[in-house]
Design a protein around this motif. Structure first.
Motif, PDB file in Angstrom:
ATOM      1  N   LEU A  94      -8.338   7.723   6.427  1.00  0.00           N
ATOM      2  CA  LEU A  94      -7.117   7.957   5.649  1.00  0.00           C
ATOM      3  C   LEU A  94      -5.993   7.052   6.131  1.00  0.00           C
ATOM      4  O   LEU A  94      -5.291   6.436   5.321  1.00  0.00           O
ATOM      5  CB  LEU A  94      -6.701   9.427   5.768  1.00  0.00           C
ATOM      6  N   TRP A  95      -5.826   6.946   7.464  1.00  0.00           N
ATOM      7  CA  TRP A  95      -4.758   6.098   7.984  1.00  0.00           C
ATOM      8  C   TRP A  95      -5.016   4.633   7.661  1.00  0.00           C
ATOM      9  O   TRP A  95      -4.079   3.875   7.377  1.00  0.00           O
ATOM     10  CB  TRP A  95      -4.619   6.275   9.501  1.00  0.00           C
ATOM     11  N   ALA A  96      -6.278   4.200   7.696  1.00  0.00           N
ATOM     12  CA  ALA A  96      -6.594   2.821   7.311  1.00  0.00           C
ATOM     13  C   ALA A  96      -6.231   2.581   5.844  1.00  0.00           C
ATOM     14  O   ALA A  96      -5.766   1.496   5.476  1.00  0.00           O
ATOM     15  CB  ALA A  96      -8.071   2.531   7.546  1.00  0.00           C
ATOM     16  N   GLY A  97      -6.425   3.598   5.012  1.00  0.00           N
ATOM     17  CA  GLY A  97      -6.022   3.479   3.616  1.00  0.00           C
ATOM     18  C   GLY A  97      -4.519   3.291   3.467  1.00  0.00           C
ATOM     19  O   GLY A  97      -4.060   2.537   2.594  1.00  0.00           O
ATOM     20  N   LEU A  98      -3.749   3.950   4.335  1.00  0.00           N
ATOM     21  CA  LEU A  98      -2.295   3.751   4.309  1.00  0.00           C
ATOM     22  C   LEU A  98      -1.927   2.329   4.718  1.00  0.00           C
ATOM     23  O   LEU A  98      -0.986   1.740   4.170  1.00  0.00           O
ATOM     24  CB  LEU A  98      -1.619   4.763   5.239  1.00  0.00           C
ATOM     25  N   LEU A  99      -2.662   1.762   5.679  1.00  0.00           N
ATOM     26  CA  LEU A  99      -2.412   0.372   6.064  1.00  0.00           C
ATOM     27  C   LEU A  99      -2.716  -0.585   4.911  1.00  0.00           C
ATOM     28  O   LEU A  99      -2.017  -1.579   4.715  1.00  0.00           O
ATOM     29  CB  LEU A  99      -3.259   0.001   7.291  1.00  0.00           C
ATOM     30  N   VAL A 100      -3.759  -0.281   4.148  1.00  0.00           N
ATOM     31  CA  VAL A 100      -4.065  -1.081   2.964  1.00  0.00           C
ATOM     32  C   VAL A 100      -2.884  -1.058   1.996  1.00  0.00           C
ATOM     33  O   VAL A 100      -2.467  -2.094   1.460  1.00  0.00           O
ATOM     34  CB  VAL A 100      -5.342  -0.565   2.260  1.00  0.00           C
ATOM     35  N   ALA A 101      -2.334   0.138   1.784  1.00  0.00           N
ATOM     36  CA  ALA A 101      -1.217   0.271   0.853  1.00  0.00           C
ATOM     37  C   ALA A 101       0.010  -0.486   1.345  1.00  0.00           C
ATOM     38  O   ALA A 101       0.684  -1.172   0.567  1.00  0.00           O
ATOM     39  CB  ALA A 101      -0.885   1.751   0.655  1.00  0.00           C
ATOM     40  N   LEU A 102       0.295  -0.391   2.638  1.00  0.00           N
ATOM     41  CA  LEU A 102       1.459  -1.094   3.189  1.00  0.00           C
ATOM     42  C   LEU A 102       1.293  -2.610   3.084  1.00  0.00           C
ATOM     43  O   LEU A 102       2.239  -3.327   2.729  1.00  0.00           O
ATOM     44  CB  LEU A 102       1.665  -0.693   4.649  1.00  0.00           C
ATOM     45  N   ALA A 103       0.101  -3.101   3.408  1.00  0.00           N
ATOM     46  CA  ALA A 103      -0.126  -4.540   3.346  1.00  0.00           C
ATOM     47  C   ALA A 103      -0.108  -5.040   1.901  1.00  0.00           C
ATOM     48  O   ALA A 103       0.422  -6.122   1.616  1.00  0.00           O
ATOM     49  CB  ALA A 103      -1.458  -4.880   4.003  1.00  0.00           C
ATOM     50  N   SER A 104      -0.664  -4.259   0.986  1.00  0.00           N
ATOM     51  CA  SER A 104      -0.682  -4.665  -0.421  1.00  0.00           C
ATOM     52  C   SER A 104       0.726  -4.736  -0.986  1.00  0.00           C
ATOM     53  O   SER A 104       1.024  -5.574  -1.850  1.00  0.00           O
ATOM     54  CB  SER A 104      -1.528  -3.684  -1.248  1.00  0.00           C
ATOM     55  N   ALA A 105       1.601  -3.856  -0.498  1.00  0.00           N
ATOM     56  CA  ALA A 105       2.992  -3.855  -0.960  1.00  0.00           C
ATOM     57  C   ALA A 105       3.845  -4.882  -0.222  1.00  0.00           C
ATOM     58  O   ALA A 105       5.047  -4.966  -0.481  1.00  0.00           O
ATOM     59  CB  ALA A 105       3.594  -2.459  -0.777  1.00  0.00           C
ATOM     60  N   ARG A 106       3.199  -5.667   0.665  1.00  0.00           N
ATOM     61  CA  ARG A 106       3.895  -6.674   1.458  1.00  0.00           C
ATOM     62  C   ARG A 106       5.078  -6.074   2.219  1.00  0.00           C
ATOM     63  O   ARG A 106       6.183  -6.612   2.248  1.00  0.00           O
ATOM     64  CB  ARG A 106       4.378  -7.834   0.573  1.00  0.00           C
ATOM     65  N   THR A 107       4.819  -4.935   2.822  1.00  0.00           N
ATOM     66  CA  THR A 107       5.853  -4.231   3.582  1.00  0.00           C
ATOM     67  C   THR A 107       6.311  -5.086   4.755  1.00  0.00           C
ATOM     68  O   THR A 107       5.502  -5.572   5.554  1.00  0.00           O
ATOM     69  CB  THR A 107       5.307  -2.893   4.102  1.00  0.00           C
ATOM     70  N   ALA A 108       7.616  -5.260   4.870  1.00  0.00           N
ATOM     71  CA  ALA A 108       8.175  -6.097   5.933  1.00  0.00           C
ATOM     72  C   ALA A 108       8.803  -5.270   7.048  1.00  0.00           C
ATOM     73  O   ALA A 108       9.327  -5.830   8.008  1.00  0.00           O
ATOM     74  CB  ALA A 108       9.218  -7.051   5.351  1.00  0.00           C
ATOM     75  N   ALA A 109       8.772  -3.947   6.932  1.00  0.00           N
ATOM     76  CA  ALA A 109       9.394  -3.079   7.936  1.00  0.00           C
ATOM     77  C   ALA A 109       8.350  -2.676   8.979  1.00  0.00           C
ATOM     78  O   ALA A 109       7.421  -1.920   8.662  1.00  0.00           O
ATOM     79  CB  ALA A 109       9.983  -1.840   7.273  1.00  0.00           C
ATOM     80  N   PRO A 110       8.435  -3.154  10.223  1.00  0.00           N
ATOM     81  CA  PRO A 110       7.458  -2.772  11.244  1.00  0.00           C
ATOM     82  C   PRO A 110       7.387  -1.266  11.468  1.00  0.00           C
ATOM     83  O   PRO A 110       6.336  -0.744  11.833  1.00  0.00           O
ATOM     84  CB  PRO A 110       7.963  -3.491  12.504  1.00  0.00           C
ATOM     85  N   ALA A 111       8.502  -0.553  11.237  1.00  0.00           N
ATOM     86  CA  ALA A 111       8.522   0.887  11.497  1.00  0.00           C
ATOM     87  C   ALA A 111       7.470   1.627  10.685  1.00  0.00           C
ATOM     88  O   ALA A 111       6.896   2.622  11.150  1.00  0.00           O
ATOM     89  CB  ALA A 111       9.906   1.451  11.192  1.00  0.00           C
ATOM     90  N   ALA A 112       7.200   1.167   9.460  1.00  0.00           N
ATOM     91  CA  ALA A 112       6.183   1.819   8.642  1.00  0.00           C
ATOM     92  C   ALA A 112       4.806   1.699   9.291  1.00  0.00           C
ATOM     93  O   ALA A 112       4.003   2.655   9.284  1.00  0.00           O
ATOM     94  CB  ALA A 112       6.174   1.204   7.242  1.00  0.00           C
ATOM     95  N   PHE A 113       4.516   0.550   9.874  1.00  0.00           N
ATOM     96  CA  PHE A 113       3.240   0.365  10.557  1.00  0.00           C
ATOM     97  C   PHE A 113       3.192   1.169  11.846  1.00  0.00           C
ATOM     98  O   PHE A 113       2.141   1.713  12.215  1.00  0.00           O
ATOM     99  CB  PHE A 113       3.019  -1.123  10.837  1.00  0.00           C
ATOM    100  N   TYR A 114       4.314   1.268  12.545  1.00  0.00           N
ATOM    101  CA  TYR A 114       4.345   2.090  13.745  1.00  0.00           C
ATOM    102  C   TYR A 114       4.001   3.549  13.419  1.00  0.00           C
ATOM    103  O   TYR A 114       3.291   4.218  14.180  1.00  0.00           O
ATOM    104  CB  TYR A 114       5.729   2.046  14.400  1.00  0.00           C
ATOM    105  N   ALA A 115       4.516   4.043  12.282  1.00  0.00           N
ATOM    106  CA  ALA A 115       4.257   5.425  11.904  1.00  0.00           C
ATOM    107  C   ALA A 115       2.771   5.662  11.667  1.00  0.00           C
ATOM    108  O   ALA A 115       2.196   6.666  12.122  1.00  0.00           O
ATOM    109  CB  ALA A 115       5.054   5.783  10.646  1.00  0.00           C
TER     110      ALA A 115
END
Length: 382
Positions: A60-81
């Motif tokens: 499930l958490w890996a799926g969230l990383l997929v979503a963050l990367a696909s959205a080109r998230t630039a905020a490191p805090a989201a990845f830290y969470a």
């Protein structure tokens, strides 16, 4: 694969060594909080079910990383969470993994099973970073998607094991007292305490994995593919040592105490050599030696811990081990990243190797029982 992708994504995004330090801290914090309760859970429930559930959560958490990367998230805090959530799952799976192995093999075969298990794990680690670095070129979301698929496969594999991984039951005392029982047990078992604490400080002070993205981009100039190859060279060294140990007859296994201290000392020397290398080939060779030395110490330490703890305590002792050693991988990355931000990557790595050698010298004096340990078969659980 995930470690390579996360490290490269965040460092490429920010160019800051502190970003890597905070990533390590994000994983460490929940492991530090939940590992001891995870050990109590491992002693109370079937470890197969714990591991299957933990890896479903990891998917499930890996799926969230997929979503963050696909959205080109630039905020490191989201990845830290997300990394913090992943660390929480690891806190419950970590104690269950080693404490399950004694239920699967007879005691006299256990040291070889430790080496074989480590070899199988490291074989996957050989492929993971190299493949992760290559497919990262297709986009970070591709690497994270592969991680999600692998976590689902692990969950299915754990569910397929038919041998019970412990007897479910209710232990006396409060949850807190049960969780702390592992610490109390180590106080009366200096061999176990010495083995665990030696690697705690060696990993905390000498770990350089968190610095590899800096070396790959800024010092050696080899990019994400080179980062994957460096991590894979570590796995090659570990697998080679594990294969040697698997095929080594019990009567020819090394003097356990000398092997443990010698492995950690060689680890420290290799860290210092890597810190000053400017050759990519030499750096990979030194990393392989470093990982082989670490595998030798892992072989002795894991055998000492699991053979020296009774069945009903194995999960909680493994939890202390994970807290002292496994979690300090991330805390060691935080230490290395912070020192690199202050002093530079090379002084940070060089100081870590020197500190590791100092720890070996001190621990040899503090734990003579561990230093004098001859054969792993001598260890008794009480």
């Amino acid at each position: 694969m995930q470690a390579v992708a996360i490290g490269w994504y965040l460092y490429d995004l920010t160019g800051s060594a502190m970003t890597l330090a905070y990533a390590g801290l994000a994983v460490f914090a929940p492991i530090a909080l939940f590992t001891l309760p995870g050990g109590d859970v491992a002693d109370r429930f079937d470890r197969r079910r714990i591991l299957a559930a933990a890896h479903l959560v990891q998917a499930l958490w890996a799926g969230l990383l997929v979503a963050l990367a696909s959205a080109r998230t630039a905020a490191p805090a989201a990845f830290y969470a997300v990394l913090a959530l992943s660390g929480a799952a690891r806190a419950f799976s970590g104690p269950a993994v080693p404490s399950m192995l004694p239920f699967l093999v007879p005691r006299e075969r256990f040291p070889n099973a430790v080496a074989l298990s480590s070899s199988a794990n490291q074989t996957a680690v050989v492929l993971g970073p190299a493949v992760g670095g290559l497919i990262y070129l297709l986009g970070p979301e591709v690497t994270f998607s592969a991680c999600m698929a692998m976590s689902l496969a692990v969950a299915a594999s754990m569910s397929a094991i038919r041998t019970p991984g412990g007897t479910p039951g209710v232990r006396a005392g409060t949850a807190l007292s049960r969780a702390l029982e592992g610490f109390r047990y180590l106080r009366v078992r200096p061999i176990l305490l010495g083995a665990i604490s030696l690697d705690l400080f060696a990993v905390l002070l000498g770990g350089i994995t968190g610095l590899l993205p800096i070396y790959a981009r800024d010092i050696l100039g080899v990019g994400p593919q080179g980062l994957g190859l460096m991590r894979s060279s570590m796995a090659v060294g570990a697998v080679t040592m594990a294969i040697v140990l698997v095929h080594l007859p019990a009567q020819r296994q090394p003097h356990a105490g000398r092997a443990l201290f010698g492995g950690v000392a060689l680890f420290g020397v290799a860290v210092m050599a890597f810190s000053v290398s400017r050759s990519f080939v030499l750096s990979m060779a030194v990393l392989a030696v470093m990982a082989a030395a670490d595998m030798l110490s892992v072989f002795v330490r894991a055998s000492v811990i699991q053979l020296g703890a009774p069945d009903e305590m194995r999960g909680r002792v493994s939890a202390v081990h994970m807290l002292f050693v496994g979690a300090t991988n991330e805390l060691g990355d935080f230490r290395a990243g912070t020192m690199a931000a202050w002093l530079g990557a090379v002084p940070a790595a060089l100081a870590g190797g020197a500190a590791t050698l100092a720890v070996v010298a001190l621990w040899r004096a503090l734990f003579p029982e561990l230093r004098a340990l001859e054969r792993l078969s001598e260890i008794k659980n009480v």
